[in-house]
Motif scaffolding. Structure first.
Motif, PDB file in Angstrom:
ATOM      1  N   GLY A 123       0.825  -1.191   0.000  1.00  0.00           N
ATOM      2  CA  GLY A 123       0.000   0.000   0.000  1.00  0.00           C
ATOM      3  C   GLY A 123       0.868   1.254   0.000  1.00  0.00           C
ATOM      4  N   GLN A 124       0.322   2.335  -0.541  1.00  0.00           N
ATOM      5  CA  GLN A 124       1.043   3.596  -0.629  1.00  0.00           C
ATOM      6  C   GLN A 124       0.429   4.647   0.291  1.00  0.00           C
ATOM      7  N   ALA A 125       1.277   5.550   0.768  1.00  0.00           N
ATOM      8  CA  ALA A 125       0.795   6.709   1.511  1.00  0.00           C
ATOM      9  C   ALA A 125       0.358   7.748   0.496  1.00  0.00           C
ATOM     10  N   ILE A 126      -0.942   8.009   0.417  1.00  0.00           N
ATOM     11  CA  ILE A 126      -1.433   8.916  -0.618  1.00  0.00           C
ATOM     12  C   ILE A 126      -1.821  10.280  -0.067  1.00  0.00           C
ATOM     13  N   ASN A 127      -2.026  10.398   1.238  1.00  0.00           N
ATOM     14  CA  ASN A 127      -2.319  11.692   1.858  1.00  0.00           C
ATOM     15  C   ASN A 127      -1.594  11.782   3.188  1.00  0.00           C
ATOM     16  N   SER A 128      -1.121  12.971   3.524  1.00  0.00           N
ATOM     17  CA  SER A 128      -0.480  13.220   4.816  1.00  0.00           C
ATOM     18  C   SER A 128      -1.075  14.489   5.404  1.00  0.00           C
ATOM     19  N   PHE A 129      -1.505  14.401   6.664  1.00  0.00           N
ATOM     20  CA  PHE A 129      -2.106  15.547   7.334  1.00  0.00           C
ATOM     21  C   PHE A 129      -1.498  15.706   8.719  1.00  0.00           C
ATOM     22  N   GLN A 130      -1.654  16.899   9.290  1.00  0.00           N
ATOM     23  CA  GLN A 130      -1.301  17.087  10.689  1.00  0.00           C
ATOM     24  C   GLN A 130      -2.268  18.077  11.324  1.00  0.00           C
ATOM     25  N   SER A 131      -2.462  17.917  12.615  1.00  0.00           N
ATOM     26  CA  SER A 131      -3.404  18.768  13.335  1.00  0.00           C
ATOM     27  C   SER A 131      -3.094  18.704  14.823  1.00  0.00           C
ATOM     28  N   ALA A 132      -3.880  19.458  15.624  1.00  0.00           N
ATOM     29  CA  ALA A 132      -3.792  19.347  17.077  1.00  0.00           C
ATOM     30  C   ALA A 132      -4.240  17.943  17.487  1.00  0.00           C
ATOM     31  N   PRO A 133      -3.619  17.356  18.515  1.00  0.00           N
ATOM     32  CA  PRO A 133      -3.924  15.953  18.873  1.00  0.00           C
ATOM     33  C   PRO A 133      -5.174  15.803  19.739  1.00  0.00           C
ATOM     34  N   ARG A 134      -6.306  16.242  19.227  1.00  0.00           N
ATOM     35  CA  ARG A 134      -7.579  16.007  19.918  1.00  0.00           C
ATOM     36  C   ARG A 134      -8.701  16.120  18.910  1.00  0.00           C
ATOM     37  N   ALA A 135      -9.825  15.507  19.222  1.00  0.00           N
ATOM     38  CA  ALA A 135     -10.977  15.527  18.333  1.00  0.00           C
ATOM     39  C   ALA A 135     -11.638  16.900  18.361  1.00  0.00           C
ATOM     40  N   LEU A 136     -12.229  17.283  17.231  1.00  0.00           N
ATOM     41  CA  LEU A 136     -12.915  18.560  17.140  1.00  0.00           C
ATOM     42  C   LEU A 136     -14.043  18.637  18.164  1.00  0.00           C
ATOM     43  N   GLY A 137     -14.044  19.708  18.949  1.00  0.00           N
ATOM     44  CA  GLY A 137     -15.082  19.888  19.962  1.00  0.00           C
ATOM     45  C   GLY A 137     -14.810  19.169  21.262  1.00  0.00           C
ATOM     46  N   SER A 138     -13.729  18.427  21.340  1.00  0.00           N
ATOM     47  CA  SER A 138     -13.420  17.683  22.560  1.00  0.00           C
ATOM     48  C   SER A 138     -12.934  18.628  23.656  1.00  0.00           C
TER      49      SER A 138
END
Length: 540
Positions: A432-447
Motif C-alpha cells: 500500500g502507498q501513503a497517498i495523503n499526509s495531514f497534521q493537526s492538534a492531537p484532539r478531536a474537534l469539539g473535545s
C-alpha cells in the motif's frame, strides 16, 4: 547554504520551464524526411566497416572518456562569458522572445522522427556550449547562424558576432501525436536536463552531478555535447556530454528512449581533480511550496502548489520508504543511510486536478523522476535537502545519492543508472502507498480533552496493495509507529472506504525545538502491508 548561486540557477530553470511551455504551443509537424542530396541511404554497419577500412574509429563514448581523463590532469580554466553585452543584459521575457525557427531544425536528414533545436545565449545563459552531430561515425560541430533564430521584438544596435554560439539544445519527437513533434528533452544551464513522457509537462529537473549540495555548492557544467542519431532508428537517441568544474571532470552517455514513461539510461565516468567531501550522484531538483501537510501559506486559492510531493526510496534491504516533502522554516537536510540502494526519486504522487486548481500550470501532469542504479553503488546515503521558500518560483528541493567516503584525485568513478519519467506511481511496488499526509492538534474537534504542549497529531491515508482485502477484517490491521526521539503518545486506525484503504493516526510529543522523525506503516499479524511513511516533525 549557497542561496545566491542556487537562486541564480533556479531563476534560470524557471525561465526554461516557461520558455518550453510557451514554445510547446508552436509544435513542429513531422512532414516529410528529405534525403541528403547525393547521399546514399545510411547503413550503420556499412558506415562503421568503411571507417575501419580507412583506419578510423567511429566517434563514441570512449572518446569522451579520454577527453575527460586528459582534462582532469590539467588545471581548471574558467570559461569567460561569451555573450555580447546586448545579449547579456536581456531580461527573461526578452530572451524568451528569441525563438529557434522550426524550419531550421537539425537532424532532418536522419530518416528518423528526431529533430534538434538550439537555445540562444542571453539572460542568465552567458556561456556557450559546443554541440556536435555524429554522422557516419564522424562528429561535426553545429555552426552558429543568426538565421536559425527569430529574434522577435529584440533590436540590436549592431549585428551579433558570427561565433556567438549556443546556450544548449533540445530534441523533439512525436511523443503524444504522430503528426506533431513535442519537446522530448532539453539540456541547458550547468549540468541540468529535463525530459518528458507522454501527457507530461515540465516540472522537476535532473542534473549530471552535484558537489557539496546544501553547502557552498559548486555547479559542474556540460561544456560540449555530441548527438548521435542512427538513420532509420526511432527507438532511441544518444547524447554524449563532457563535464567540467574546478573539482572534477567527467564523461556522460545518455541513451534516451521516448515512451509513455520515457527512460534515460545514463553512464558517467568521473575523474576528480581534488578531494570532494560530498559528491552528489544522479541529483534531482524540484519545488515544494504548499501541500496538504503544510498550510503555513494560506493566502492562495490553490490548495496545493508543488512539482513533487514526496521522496520515494527502495532500500538495499528491500524496504520501500515514502518521505512527504515540506516547505521548512529553516534549511533542512535528511539522510537515509543505504548500502547498494535499489532506487530513489522525487515523485508527484497526487494526480487530482482539484487538489491544485491551476488551469495554466497543470501540476497534476508533472512527472516524477525515478533513479535505478545499474551497477553497485556501495555504501552511502540518499540525501534530501529542503530549503524554505515564500513562493513557487524557487526550486527548493534536492535529492541525490552521496557515497559514504570522499572522492579524490587518481580515482576513476563509474556510475550507471536509469532515470524514468514516472506518471502515476501505482504499481511501483506491491504494498500500500501513503497517498495523503495531514497534521493537526492531537484532539478531536469539539473535545474538552486538554491539549498538551509540544504535541502533534500526524495522519496518513494508505491505499492500494492488499488493503482492500483487509477492509473485510479491519480489526486485524495495526499501526506500527516509532519515533527517533520524544515519544509516541497513542496511535489509532480507521477504515477509509473512500480510498479503499485505511487512515492511520499518531500523536507524538517532543521537547521544544527538537525534531522527531516519525515512522509509520501498517501490518496484519507479522506481515507489512504498506511502504514506510517517514516524516520529520519539529516541536515548536
Amino acid at each position: 547554504m549557497s542561496t545566491f548561486s542556487r537562486r541564480s540557477f533556479v531563476e534560470g530553470l524557471v525561465a526554461i520551464a516557461t520558455f518550453a511551455a510557451t514554445a510547446a504551443t508552436a509544435k513542429e509537424a513531422p512532414g516529410g524526411r528529405p534525403a541528403a542530396s547525393g547521399q546514399p541511404a545510411d547503413d550503420p554497419a556499412r558506415a562503421d566497416a568503411a571507417m575501419k577500412e580507412a583506419g578510423l574509429s567511429p566517434f563514441g563514448y570512449g572518446d569522451v572518456i579520454k577527453r575527460a581523463r586528459e582534462l582532469s590532469a590539467l588545471p581548471f580554466v574558467e570559461k569567460p562569458s561569451q555573450a555580447p553585452e546586448a545579449l547579456a543584459k536581456l531580461g527573461f521575457d526578452q530572451w524568451r522572445d528569441i525563438r529557434f525557427r522550426p524550419d531550421k531544425a537539425l537532424l532532418a536528414n536522419s530518416d528518423t522522427n528526431f529533430r534538434m533545436q538550439m537555445f540562444h545565449l542571453g539572460f542568465l545563459f552567458q556561456h556557450a556550449v559546443t554541440v556536435n552531430i555524429i554522422r557516419d561515425g564522424v562528429a561535426t560541430p553545429v555552426p552558429y547562424s543568426p538565421q536559425m533564430f527569430d529574434f522577435g521584438q529584440n533590436k540590436f544596435g549592431k549585428p551579433l558576432p558570427v561565433n556567438v554560439g549556443f546556450a544548449g539544445f533540445r530534441l523533439h519527437y512525436p511523443l503524444n501525436d504522430p503528426t506533431i513533434r513535442d519537446e522530448l528533452i532539453s539540456f541547458i544551464g550547468a549540468s541540468y536536463f529535463r525530459f518528458l513522457g507522454q501527457g507530461q509537462v515540465y516540472g522537476l529537473s535532473a542534473r549530471g552531478l552535484a558537489i557539496n549540495a546544501g553547502g557552498q555548492e559548486e555547479f559542474p557544467a556540460f561544456r560540449e555535447f555530441w548527438v548521435d542519431v542512427r538513420k532509420g532508428d526511432d527507438s532511441r537517441v544518444t547524447v554524449y556530454a563532457l563535464l567540467d568544474s574546478p573539482s572534477i571532470s567527467g564523461a556522460y552517455q545518455f541513451n534516451i528512449y521516448p515512451a509513455k514513461q520515457t527512460v534515460v539510461d545514463v553512464e558517467a565516468t568521473l575523474f576528480p581533480r581534488k578531494i570532494i567531501e560530498k559528491i552528489g550522484i544522479a541529483p534531482l531538483t524540484s519545488m515544494f511550496f504548499i501541500g496538504e501537510n503544510d498550510r503555513r501559506f494560506t493566502d492562495d486559492y490553490r490548495p496545493e502548489v508543488h512539482d513533487s510531493d514526496g521522496l520515494l526510496i527502495h532500500s538495499g534491504s528491500g524496504e520501500w520508504i515514502w518521505r512527504p516533502l515540506h516547505n521548512p522554516r529553516a534549511p533542512s537536510i535528511s539522510s537515509f543511510t543505504e548500502n547498494n540502494v535499489r532506487g530513489f526519486g522525487l515523485m508527484q504522487r497526487d494526480r487530482v486536478f482539484e487538489h491544485y486548481e491551476d488551469l495554466d500550470i497543470a501540476y497534476e501532469r508533472r512527472p516524477g523522476y525515478w533513479v535505478e542504479p545499474r551497477n553497485p553503488w556501495g555504501e552511502g546515503r540518499v540525501e534530501l535537502i529542503e530549503l524554505p521558500t515564500s513562493d513557487e518560483t524557487n526550486d527548493n528541493i534536492v535529492a541525490t545519492w552521496a557515497p559514504k567516503e570522499p572522492v579524490g584525485p587518481g580515482q576513476q568513478l563509474i556510475y550507471r543508472y536509469s532515470i524514468t519519467a514516472v506518471g502515476a506511481t501505482d504499481g511501483m511496488h506491491a504494498g500500500g502507498q501513503a497517498i495523503n499526509s495531514f497534521q493537526s492538534a492531537p484532539r478531536a474537534l469539539g473535545s474538552s480533552e486538554p491539549l498538551h504542549p509540544n504535541t502533534r497529531r500526524l495522519m496518513v491515508d494508505f491505499a492500494g496493495g492488499e488493503l482492500p482485502y483487509w477492509l473485510k477484517a479491519p480489526d486485524r490491521v495495526k499501526v506500527d509507529a516509532s519515533a527517533s526521539s520524544g515519544r509516541i503518545l497513542r496511535t489509532f486506525i480507521a477504515p477509509n472506504p473512500k480510498i479503499g484503504g485505511f487512515r492511520a493516526g499518531v500523536d507524538v510529543e517532543a521537547p521544544p525545538g527538537q525534531t522527531v522523525d516519525v515512522r509509520v506503516f501498517l501490518r496484519a499479524d507479522n506481515k507489512a502491508l504498506t511502504e514506510t511513511w517517514i516524516f520529520p516533525w519539529r516541536a515548536e
